[in-house]
Enzyme design. Structure first.
Site, PDB file in Angstrom:
ATOM      1  N   ASP A 225      -4.823 -12.804   2.853  1.00 51.66           N
ATOM      2  CA  ASP A 225      -6.068 -12.313   3.451  1.00 51.66           C
ATOM      3  C   ASP A 225      -7.273 -12.600   2.555  1.00 51.66           C
ATOM      4  O   ASP A 225      -8.395 -12.176   2.856  1.00 51.66           O
ATOM      5  CB  ASP A 225      -5.981 -10.822   3.833  1.00 51.66           C
ATOM      6  CG  ASP A 225      -5.178  -9.982   2.876  1.00 51.66           C
ATOM      7  OD1 ASP A 225      -4.860 -10.466   1.771  1.00 51.66           O
ATOM      8  OD2 ASP A 225      -4.883  -8.812   3.216  1.00 51.66           O
TER       9      ASP A 225
ATOM     10  N   ASP B   7      -2.617 -10.309  -2.850  1.00 50.09           N
ATOM     11  CA  ASP B   7      -3.253  -9.897  -1.588  1.00 50.09           C
ATOM     12  C   ASP B   7      -4.726  -9.554  -1.862  1.00 50.09           C
ATOM     13  O   ASP B   7      -5.077  -9.113  -2.959  1.00 50.09           O
ATOM     14  CB  ASP B   7      -2.512  -8.677  -1.033  1.00 50.09           C
ATOM     15  CG  ASP B   7      -2.946  -8.287   0.377  1.00 50.09           C
ATOM     16  OD1 ASP B   7      -2.243  -8.667   1.326  1.00 50.09           O
ATOM     17  OD2 ASP B   7      -3.976  -7.592   0.511  1.00 50.09           O
TER      18      ASP B   7
ATOM     19  N   HIS C  72       0.814  -1.230   0.000  1.00 44.53           N
ATOM     20  CA  HIS C  72       0.000   0.000   0.000  1.00 44.53           C
ATOM     21  C   HIS C  72       0.841   1.270   0.000  1.00 44.53           C
ATOM     22  O   HIS C  72       0.306   2.359  -0.237  1.00 44.53           O
ATOM     23  CB  HIS C  72      -0.944   0.020   1.202  1.00 44.53           C
ATOM     24  CG  HIS C  72      -1.992  -1.045   1.176  1.00 44.53           C
ATOM     25  ND1 HIS C  72      -2.904  -1.156   0.145  1.00 44.53           N
ATOM     26  CD2 HIS C  72      -2.269  -2.064   2.033  1.00 44.53           C
ATOM     27  CE1 HIS C  72      -3.701  -2.190   0.372  1.00 44.53           C
ATOM     28  NE2 HIS C  72      -3.330  -2.770   1.509  1.00 44.53           N
TER      29      HIS C  72
END
Ligand code: SS9
Ligand code: ZN
Length: 343
Positions: free
Chosen positions: A285, A196, A160
């Site tokens: 995740d 992800d 990120h």
């Protein structure tokens, strides 16, 4: 394959985050990395080695130098302001406000150099961030030197983090620095495959206008999921990078059938791009029991992902990103790696 891991990640711990209107213990916690390391050892994936120290020269090619300086200064400034606990921003230069003048106070700087409240600082954060960066570059050097694959057990994660913005538990973009380092070491083209659950907005922004680093993301649709403000399918790259960015957003509730169909598209694009090296931003995740996510992948499916990546027949650097179902994060992350090894 060799795993690179540093115990220094653990200094970044005990911090809190803002979640659903409450301050709670951060989901991104030290035990994640220790559980993954334990699973690496349990399955005998290969040796686990500490990182070598790397300077920040390559990091300065993908992040603004002043941003990296701020990451180092943030906690000392917080302490100098008489604070303790967790350093966290609360005000940002949204459109209409000045984003070109860094303020002097720590509260202003925290907002200036972030896009959300999720990249917090405690006393050991900078040292952990440096160690995570070193882990990525040490593993990158192994692959560059001829290893068919390596696992950078990075913590904190990186995908990120943009050119001058922390957020989403990320500070230095480990995968982006590694991709740049691999380019500088002689790889003509590098692909980053980000699996992800969350869109890797930082990696996309860093390479959006570049044709030498392809970025491919499979992630939850930003219309309904964090980071909300990037990751749509129409973001295809700009200038020389046009066509070298691919976003495959998927709805909440996506299971492995639909997820792996997106992986097929991603892999076809990567094969067309024909990179010398593949960097995999490895987040797990996507797991059905992840506490902050809403896909439905299950543990036996992760080795199938690794096997599909192996079929690309490219040297692969796996860089750890997210995954917050702590008890299962080792099974799932290392499952991808054993699936790759067994191909
Ligand atoms: C929970 C909301 C989500 C950001 C998630 C970042 C995931 C990094 N407070 N916060 S892989
Ligand atoms: Zn994530």
């Amino acid at each position: 394959m060799i795993t690179i891991h540093s115990p220094r990640h653990a200094g970044h711990g005990g911090n809190t985050e803002l979640n659903s209107g409450a301050i709670v213990p951060a989901f991104e916690c030290p035990r994640r990395a220790e559980i993954i390391r334990a699973r690496v050892e349990e399955v005998g994936l290969g040796p686990v080695r500490p990182p070598e120290a790397h300077g920040l020269d390559t990091a300065r090619r993908v992040h603004e130098p002043a941003y990296l300086d701020f990451l180092e200064r943030a906690w000392p400034m917080w302490v100098a302001a008489g604070r303790d606990g967790t350093a966290m921003p609360f005000v940002w230069p949204a459109p209409g406000l000045r984003a070109d003048v860094p303020p002097r106070d720590i509260d202003g700087l925290l907002g200036f150099y972030s896009f959300d409240a999720g990249a917090t600082f405690v006393a050991g954060t900078w040292d952990a961030v440096r160690s995570s960066h070193d882990v990525a570059l040490t593993a990158a050097a192994l692959v560059s030197g001829g290893e068919p694959a390596a696992f950078a057990l990075c913590r904190p994660p990186g995908h990120h983090a943009g050119p001058r913005a922390a957020g989403g538990y990320c500070y230095i973009n480990n995968a982006a620095v590694a991709a740049q380092w691999l380019r500088d070491a002689g790889a003509r083209r590098v692909s980053v495959l980000d699996i992800d659950y969350h869109h890797g907005n930082g990696t996309q922004t860093i390479f959006l206008d570049r044709g030498d680093v392809q970025v491919v993301n499979i992630h939850a649709d930003p219309m309904v999921e964090y980071p909300y403000f990037l990751g749509h399918a129409d973001e295809i790259g700009t200038g020389p990078g046009e066509g070298a960015n691919l976003n495959l957003p998927l709805p909440h509730g996506t299971d492995f059938t639909d997820w792996s169909a997106a992986l097929e598209i991603a892999c076809a694009e990567i094969s067309d791009f024909d990179p010398d090296i593949l960097v995999v931003s490895l987040g797990v995740d996507t797991f059905h029991a992840d506490p902050i996510s809403a896909f439905r992948l299950d543990t036996p499916e992760y080795p199938l992902i690794g096997a599909r990546i192996r079929a690309l027949e490219k040297p692969a650097l796996f860089v750890m990103e997210g995954g917050y179902a702590v008890e299962a994060v080792g099974l799932n992350a290392v499952g991808v790696l054993t699936g790759f090894e067994e191909g």
